[in-house]
Design an enzyme around this catalytic site. Structure first.
Site, PDB file in Angstrom:
ATOM      1  CB  THR A 176      -2.113   3.911   4.357  1.00  0.00           C
ATOM      2  OG1 THR A 176      -1.240   2.977   4.998  1.00  0.00           O
ATOM      3  CG2 THR A 176      -1.421   4.431   3.112  1.00  0.00           C
ATOM      4  N   GLY A 183       1.801  -1.606  -1.531  1.00  0.00           N
ATOM      5  CA  GLY A 183       1.350  -0.703  -2.584  1.00  0.00           C
ATOM      6  C   GLY A 183       2.081  -0.855  -3.900  1.00  0.00           C
ATOM      7  CB  SER A 220      -0.264   1.017   9.583  1.00  0.00           C
ATOM      8  OG  SER A 220      -1.415   0.234   9.562  1.00  0.00           O
ATOM      9  CB  THR A 230      -4.418   0.706   3.497  1.00  0.00           C
ATOM     10  OG1 THR A 230      -3.026   0.758   3.220  1.00  0.00           O
ATOM     11  CG2 THR A 230      -5.131   1.914   2.885  1.00  0.00           C
ATOM     12  NE  ARG A 243       5.830   2.896  -0.552  1.00  0.00           N
ATOM     13  CZ  ARG A 243       4.682   2.418  -0.097  1.00  0.00           C
ATOM     14  NH1 ARG A 243       3.940   3.145   0.711  1.00  0.00           N
ATOM     15  NH2 ARG A 243       4.268   1.219  -0.451  1.00  0.00           N
ATOM     16  CB  VAL A 244       3.791   8.212  -3.273  1.00  0.00           C
ATOM     17  CG1 VAL A 244       2.296   8.110  -3.515  1.00  0.00           C
ATOM     18  CG2 VAL A 244       4.161   9.627  -2.818  1.00  0.00           C
ATOM     19  CB  THR A 255      -5.244  -3.136   2.571  1.00  0.00           C
ATOM     20  OG1 THR A 255      -4.297  -2.965   3.640  1.00  0.00           O
ATOM     21  CG2 THR A 255      -5.835  -4.530   2.655  1.00  0.00           C
ATOM     22  N   GLY A 256      -2.253  -3.562   1.593  1.00  0.00           N
ATOM     23  CA  GLY A 256      -1.089  -4.423   1.399  1.00  0.00           C
ATOM     24  C   GLY A 256       0.048  -3.642   0.761  1.00  0.00           C
TER      25      GLY A 256
END
Ligand code: GLY
Length: 334
Positions: free
Chosen positions: A204, A240, A82, A186, A214-215, A237-238
């Protein structure tokens, strides 16, 4: 304003700002910090080799920024599922990458978002910071910029084989709707160097099966990473969407400014989001943080969120404070 003029401006304003105290936090002088040596903290167990490379860079005379870049580059080219071009494709089968970098001295930042075919988005982010008057470049412009500046790029890089492999593993792929949000990680990496300066960065491929374009939080300054050279730094991380709506890394740093330990600063940011958010604690978000005194910590809604800590004395994977199970053993050094 030319980039040179802007850099001069930043240098002078930073020198002036350095004479001020940071809110209610009393900070030790840089000379005392030098005795502690560098501290490197990153997300997940896969951050440990990145930390160790970053330490080598620092010990070889590189700057904190060099060390952040090299550490993150290692993960980007490690075949991680990832991070980097080996990462998770979007709903159109294309890997679109996000990254950002921040340098404490001068409060400089650079980022790239939704960029395709760039092997090292963290380096592209650094180039944005150092070679342009801008902070963020996106999509084809970011790809063009990376190529113009000599970074390794792949054109037309839709990876049909990887996409099919990923698709085959999905129970009910819903193009444009994404899949389970917790399935992406990430690399966020934070450094306090021996001179007491701080830098950080993250990278990531984001949410697998995301809507093209998508950002996530990772390239958002104050979302995926935030560095304040007077206080500390935080990284996320996780999922967003649950970080960027709350400027969460910025919140973590502000919590430290007001006296919280790194672990408590991460935990309080999560609690504050959970108080507001309809999802409560079901947020799928985790944070790491370091402060100017060389303390570190992490917290997450994931039980036993692993994060990596490296100093000249040790390098290990620890568990962050869990917000979902109060009795988990806490990470951090406080
Ligand atoms: N935290 C990475 C992302 O959601 O894109």
């Amino acid at each position: 304003m030319s980039s040179q003029t802007r850099r001069d401006f930043l240098k002078h304003t930073t020198a002036a700002a350095a004479t001020l105290t940071a809110g209610c936090t009393t900070l030790p002088p840089a000379a005392r910090l030098a005795k502690r040596g560098p501290l490197i903290v990153s997300t997940w167990g896969f951050g440990k080799p990145a930390n160790e490379l970053a330490l080598n860079v620092l010990q070889g005379g590189g700057s904190a920024l060099d060390a952040v870049e090299q550490g993150v580059r290692l993960v980007e080219s490690s075949g991680n599922s990832s991070v980097g071009l080996s990462g998770l494709p979007n709903a159109a089968g294309v890997v679109q990458l996000d990254a950002c970098i921040m340098n404490g001295p001068g409060h400089q930042a650079g980022s790239v978002a939704g960029v395709e075919g760039v092997l090292h988005p963290i380096s592209a982010a650094r180039l944005v910071m150092e070679k342009t008057p801008h902070v963020m470049l996106v999509g084809p412009g970011a790809h063009w910029f990376a190529k113009q500046n000599g970074l390794e790029v792949r054109d037309g890089q839709a990876d049909v084989a990887s996409y099919r492999a990923w698709l085959a593993k999905q129970k009910k792929p819903a193009p444009g709707k994404g899949d389970k949000p917790e399935n992406h990680d990430t690399i966020a990496l934070l450094i306090l160097d021996a001179d007491g300066n701080i830098a950080g960065g993250c990278s990531t491929s984001g949410w697998s099966g995301k809507v093209p374009g998508r950002v996530g939080d990772s390239p958002i300054i104050g979302g995926g990473v935030y560095v304040d050279n007077e206080v500390g730094a935080a990284g996320a991380t996780g999922l967003g969407e649950n970080v960027m709506r709350y400027c969460a890394s910025y919140q973590v740093v502000e919590n430290m400014r007001h006296g919280m330990s790194p672990t408590e600063a991460c935990a309080e940011a999560i609690r504050r989001i959970a108080r507001t958010d309809p999802q409560g604690m079901d947020l799928a978000i985790n944070f790491i943080a370091i402060n100017k005194r060389g303390e570190f910590g992490a917290a997450g809604t994931q039980a036993n969120f692993p994060y990596s800590v490296t100093t000249p004395d040790f390098s290990e994977v620890r568990k962050g404070k869990s917000l979902s199970e109060a009795k988990q053993k806490e990470g951090g050094n406080e």
